[in-house]
Scaffold this motif. Structure first.
Motif, PDB file in Angstrom:
ATOM      1  N   THR A  21      -1.086   4.591  -0.866  1.00  0.00           N
ATOM      2  CA  THR A  21      -0.596   3.486  -1.659  1.00  0.00           C
ATOM      3  C   THR A  21      -1.547   2.507  -1.903  1.00  0.00           C
ATOM      4  O   THR A  21      -2.403   2.186  -0.933  1.00  0.00           O
ATOM      5  CB  THR A  21       0.773   3.204  -1.271  1.00  0.00           C
ATOM      6  OG1 THR A  21       1.474   2.257  -2.079  1.00  0.00           O
ATOM      7  CG2 THR A  21       0.713   2.638   0.210  1.00  0.00           C
ATOM      8  N   SER A  22      -1.357   1.578  -2.752  1.00  0.00           N
ATOM      9  CA  SER A  22      -2.119   0.226  -2.729  1.00  0.00           C
ATOM     10  C   SER A  22      -1.272  -0.649  -2.174  1.00  0.00           C
ATOM     11  O   SER A  22      -1.626  -1.903  -2.211  1.00  0.00           O
ATOM     12  CB  SER A  22      -2.604   0.091  -4.238  1.00  0.00           C
ATOM     13  OG  SER A  22      -1.401  -0.242  -5.008  1.00  0.00           O
ATOM     14  N   ASN A  23       0.179  -0.476  -2.090  1.00  0.00           N
ATOM     15  CA  ASN A  23       0.945  -1.689  -1.809  1.00  0.00           C
ATOM     16  C   ASN A  23       1.953  -0.842  -0.611  1.00  0.00           C
ATOM     17  O   ASN A  23       3.065  -0.648  -1.212  1.00  0.00           O
ATOM     18  CB  ASN A  23       1.628  -2.168  -2.879  1.00  0.00           C
ATOM     19  CG  ASN A  23       2.632  -3.278  -2.502  1.00  0.00           C
ATOM     20  OD1 ASN A  23       2.982  -3.669  -1.336  1.00  0.00           O
ATOM     21  ND2 ASN A  23       3.067  -4.064  -3.520  1.00  0.00           N
ATOM     22  N   LEU A  24       1.640  -0.913   0.532  1.00  0.00           N
ATOM     23  CA  LEU A  24       2.456  -0.116   1.623  1.00  0.00           C
ATOM     24  C   LEU A  24       3.704  -0.786   2.086  1.00  0.00           C
ATOM     25  O   LEU A  24       4.533  -0.115   1.799  1.00  0.00           O
ATOM     26  CB  LEU A  24       1.471  -0.306   2.937  1.00  0.00           C
ATOM     27  CG  LEU A  24       2.106   0.551   4.189  1.00  0.00           C
ATOM     28  CD1 LEU A  24       2.275   2.096   3.861  1.00  0.00           C
ATOM     29  CD2 LEU A  24       1.358   0.254   5.329  1.00  0.00           C
ATOM     30  N   PRO A  25       3.942  -2.334   1.895  1.00  0.00           N
ATOM     31  CA  PRO A  25       5.219  -2.748   2.146  1.00  0.00           C
ATOM     32  C   PRO A  25       6.181  -2.335   0.960  1.00  0.00           C
ATOM     33  O   PRO A  25       7.302  -1.656   1.351  1.00  0.00           O
ATOM     34  CB  PRO A  25       4.850  -4.202   2.168  1.00  0.00           C
ATOM     35  CG  PRO A  25       3.620  -4.347   2.725  1.00  0.00           C
ATOM     36  CD  PRO A  25       2.948  -3.412   1.981  1.00  0.00           C
ATOM     37  N   GLN A  26       5.937  -2.323  -0.181  1.00  0.00           N
ATOM     38  CA  GLN A  26       6.572  -1.719  -1.376  1.00  0.00           C
ATOM     39  C   GLN A  26       6.791  -0.419  -1.359  1.00  0.00           C
ATOM     40  O   GLN A  26       8.166  -0.011  -1.189  1.00  0.00           O
ATOM     41  CB  GLN A  26       5.836  -2.106  -2.563  1.00  0.00           C
ATOM     42  CG  GLN A  26       6.838  -1.688  -3.684  1.00  0.00           C
ATOM     43  CD  GLN A  26       5.953  -2.024  -5.204  1.00  0.00           C
ATOM     44  OE1 GLN A  26       4.655  -2.193  -5.191  1.00  0.00           O
ATOM     45  NE2 GLN A  26       6.914  -2.233  -6.089  1.00  0.00           N
ATOM     46  N   ARG A  27       5.850   0.446  -1.071  1.00  0.00           N
ATOM     47  CA  ARG A  27       5.943   1.927  -0.971  1.00  0.00           C
ATOM     48  C   ARG A  27       6.900   2.249   0.231  1.00  0.00           C
ATOM     49  O   ARG A  27       7.898   3.117   0.214  1.00  0.00           O
ATOM     50  CB  ARG A  27       4.598   2.442  -0.914  1.00  0.00           C
ATOM     51  CG  ARG A  27       4.770   3.893  -1.078  1.00  0.00           C
ATOM     52  CD  ARG A  27       5.172   4.299  -2.545  1.00  0.00           C
ATOM     53  NE  ARG A  27       5.283   5.892  -2.919  1.00  0.00           N
ATOM     54  CZ  ARG A  27       6.267   6.582  -3.279  1.00  0.00           C
ATOM     55  NH1 ARG A  27       7.255   5.981  -3.689  1.00  0.00           N
ATOM     56  NH2 ARG A  27       6.108   7.838  -3.567  1.00  0.00           N
ATOM     57  N   ALA A  28       6.795   1.765   1.384  1.00  0.00           N
ATOM     58  CA  ALA A  28       7.567   2.081   2.422  1.00  0.00           C
ATOM     59  C   ALA A  28       9.003   1.768   2.228  1.00  0.00           C
ATOM     60  O   ALA A  28       9.857   2.606   2.563  1.00  0.00           O
ATOM     61  CB  ALA A  28       6.956   1.322   3.701  1.00  0.00           C
ATOM     62  N   TRP A  29       9.209   0.668   1.506  1.00  0.00           N
ATOM     63  CA  TRP A  29      10.560   0.166   1.236  1.00  0.00           C
ATOM     64  C   TRP A  29      11.239   1.155   0.289  1.00  0.00           C
ATOM     65  O   TRP A  29      12.407   1.508   0.415  1.00  0.00           O
ATOM     66  CB  TRP A  29      10.834  -1.231   0.461  1.00  0.00           C
ATOM     67  CG  TRP A  29      12.015  -1.799   0.164  1.00  0.00           C
ATOM     68  CD1 TRP A  29      12.847  -2.371   0.809  1.00  0.00           C
ATOM     69  CD2 TRP A  29      12.489  -1.476  -1.275  1.00  0.00           C
ATOM     70  NE1 TRP A  29      14.099  -2.759   0.294  1.00  0.00           N
ATOM     71  CE2 TRP A  29      13.882  -2.162  -0.993  1.00  0.00           C
ATOM     72  CE3 TRP A  29      12.242  -0.870  -2.314  1.00  0.00           C
ATOM     73  CZ2 TRP A  29      14.760  -2.053  -2.327  1.00  0.00           C
ATOM     74  CZ3 TRP A  29      13.113  -0.750  -3.229  1.00  0.00           C
ATOM     75  CH2 TRP A  29      14.361  -1.317  -3.327  1.00  0.00           C
ATOM     76  N   GLN A  30      10.436   1.642  -0.633  1.00  0.00           N
ATOM     77  CA  GLN A  30      10.947   2.688  -1.722  1.00  0.00           C
ATOM     78  C   GLN A  30      11.343   4.014  -0.722  1.00  0.00           C
ATOM     79  O   GLN A  30      12.444   4.658  -1.028  1.00  0.00           O
ATOM     80  CB  GLN A  30       9.931   2.832  -2.695  1.00  0.00           C
ATOM     81  CG  GLN A  30       9.687   1.796  -3.694  1.00  0.00           C
ATOM     82  CD  GLN A  30       8.370   2.148  -4.457  1.00  0.00           C
ATOM     83  OE1 GLN A  30       7.339   2.923  -4.207  1.00  0.00           O
ATOM     84  NE2 GLN A  30       8.340   1.358  -5.758  1.00  0.00           N
ATOM     85  N   HIS A  31      10.542   4.521  -0.019  1.00  0.00           N
ATOM     86  CA  HIS A  31      11.132   5.421   0.780  1.00  0.00           C
ATOM     87  C   HIS A  31      12.150   5.347   1.721  1.00  0.00           C
ATOM     88  O   HIS A  31      13.113   6.237   1.732  1.00  0.00           O
ATOM     89  CB  HIS A  31       9.679   5.941   1.709  1.00  0.00           C
ATOM     90  CG  HIS A  31       8.633   6.504   1.312  1.00  0.00           C
ATOM     91  ND1 HIS A  31       8.631   7.715   0.145  1.00  0.00           N
ATOM     92  CD2 HIS A  31       7.306   6.260   1.188  1.00  0.00           C
ATOM     93  CE1 HIS A  31       7.499   7.985   0.004  1.00  0.00           C
ATOM     94  NE2 HIS A  31       6.430   7.148   0.435  1.00  0.00           N
TER      95      HIS A  31
END
Length: 96
Positions: A21-31
């Motif tokens: 991902t290019s935005n780890l905080p956002q992607r981790a939140w989505q998961h």
């Protein structure tokens, strides 16, 4: 944002998902929230247990492919080397 490769898990030594991902905080939140249909929602992979940043998205994608091509044992060794307690690292990246 900073390109990153990451591993989500549903529990210690459980089901693993490797992504980029290019935005780890956002992607981790989505998961964590199950916001996107797919593997992690189906298997409950909500814990961020490992991540590594990369200088470019191309480098992150190459690293993701390298990790995905490795054995489960290698993925677990990677996680244990970085996060021996299999702690959820989300809070440490969400605040930064």
């Amino acid at each position: 944002m900073q390109p990153a490769v990451y591993v989500m898990a549903n529990k210690r030594n459980g089901t693993l998902y490797t992504g980029v991902t290019s935005n780890l905080p956002q992607r981790a939140w989505q998961h964590r929230e199950g916001a996107v249909d797919g593997f992690t929602r189906r298997y409950g992979c909500k814990m961020l247990v490992w991540y590594e940043t990369a200088p470019t998205m191309e480098a992150a994608i190459l690293r993701e492919k390298q990790i995905k091509a490795g054995s489960r044992a290698k993925k677990i060794a990677l996680i244990v080397g970085f996060n021996p307690g299999w702690n959820d690292l989300y809070d440490s990246i969400a605040q930064g």
